[in-house]
Design a protein around this motif. Sequence first.
Motif, PDB file in Angstrom:
ATOM      1  N   LYS A 132       8.848   2.953  35.088  1.00  0.00           N
ATOM      2  CA  LYS A 132       9.124   1.598  34.581  1.00  0.00           C
ATOM      3  C   LYS A 132      10.402   1.036  35.184  1.00  0.00           C
ATOM      4  N   GLY A 135       9.757   0.080  38.708  1.00  0.00           N
ATOM      5  CA  GLY A 135       8.772  -0.993  38.853  1.00  0.00           C
ATOM      6  C   GLY A 135       7.527  -0.617  39.623  1.00  0.00           C
ATOM      7  N   GLU A 174       0.929  -1.152  28.127  1.00  0.00           N
ATOM      8  CA  GLU A 174       2.387  -1.090  28.092  1.00  0.00           C
ATOM      9  C   GLU A 174       3.006  -1.176  29.485  1.00  0.00           C
ATOM     10  N   ALA A 176       1.634  -2.736  32.212  1.00  0.00           N
ATOM     11  CA  ALA A 176       1.089  -3.801  33.055  1.00  0.00           C
ATOM     12  C   ALA A 176       2.154  -4.730  33.630  1.00  0.00           C
ATOM     13  N   GLN A 177       3.175  -5.032  32.872  1.00  0.00           N
ATOM     14  CA  GLN A 177       4.207  -5.951  33.351  1.00  0.00           C
ATOM     15  C   GLN A 177       5.348  -5.232  34.055  1.00  0.00           C
ATOM     16  N   HIS A 178       5.175  -3.938  34.257  1.00  0.00           N
ATOM     17  CA  HIS A 178       6.249  -3.158  34.886  1.00  0.00           C
ATOM     18  C   HIS A 178       5.785  -2.450  36.158  1.00  0.00           C
ATOM     19  N   GLY A 179       4.646  -2.874  36.695  1.00  0.00           N
ATOM     20  CA  GLY A 179       4.164  -2.279  37.932  1.00  0.00           C
ATOM     21  C   GLY A 179       3.546  -0.906  37.769  1.00  0.00           C
ATOM     22  N   THR A 181       0.301   1.172  36.608  1.00  0.00           N
ATOM     23  CA  THR A 181      -1.105   1.123  36.219  1.00  0.00           C
ATOM     24  C   THR A 181      -1.513   2.445  35.584  1.00  0.00           C
ATOM     25  N   TYR A 241      -4.453  -3.785  41.388  1.00  0.00           N
ATOM     26  CA  TYR A 241      -4.947  -4.699  40.351  1.00  0.00           C
ATOM     27  C   TYR A 241      -5.982  -4.030  39.447  1.00  0.00           C
ATOM     28  N   THR A 243      -6.385  -1.503  36.333  1.00  0.00           N
ATOM     29  CA  THR A 243      -5.688  -0.774  35.276  1.00  0.00           C
ATOM     30  C   THR A 243      -6.502  -0.809  33.985  1.00  0.00           C
TER      31      THR A 243
END
Length: 258
Positions: A132, A135, A174, A176-179, A181, A241, A243
């Motif tokens: 996280k 990233g 959890e 998804a927004q932190h790169g 998958t 893309y 996940t």
Amino acid sequence: MDLGLDGRTALVTGGGGRIGGEDCRILAAEGAEVVALDVNLGAAENVVEEIEADGGTAHAVECDLTDRADVEDTIAALEAETGGIDVLVNNAGMVDARDRIEEFDDEIWDRDISVNLTGAYNVTRAVYPNMKERGWGRIINMSSMAGWQGGFGQASYAATKAALIGFGKTLALEGAQHGVTSNIIAPSIVVGQLADLPIDQLETVDEHFARIAKATPMRRLGTEADVANLVAYLASEQADYITGQVVGVTGGIDLFSF
């Protein structure tokens, strides 16, 4: 296709086993630096020797996934050495339980929860913060067709493999927004070289395997490489893309057919 794994560090739990070992070999062949983590250090070392003989980079590490302190210390040391784990394959698991529920051994149930599920939790919880922070990360949980559809006499195995699906989907949300998958692989039965046998020959080796092959639309069982090739793709830049998905490696046995 360049999977973009050069310079990435991949950790495979149960890396000394049949599927885990093949995961390690294919990830290394794609350029990743591989950590084969296993409670059986000798088995992991055998895999590493094969990888190094083929020109890859790999390390064998002994760790008990059920010992949270051991996991935390092991991951901290690996992160200090490698700069961080980029790919985590939660592959380790016990699959030998065979009893109906009224005869099921409580100790086997507790063991399978501890290894198959809590072990995956322990190592993921240790690895995730660094993914996280940087990233970028790939988490792959090894579930099973038994996790989708149940398995006769496999209460503990099916329950833990089903739980790994929910766990993996939660990680996808959890991360998804932190790169980061997270995906889940659900293989059918994997039998190595036996998968190459025609069904009539397979019947002379194992009637149970032959019965499953007959029920499989592709008319063969799976190989370790069938699973490991998907692991490598889901670990790659190309799967950026994708996940929260459960992907079957089944030869179509989960399809309704006449």
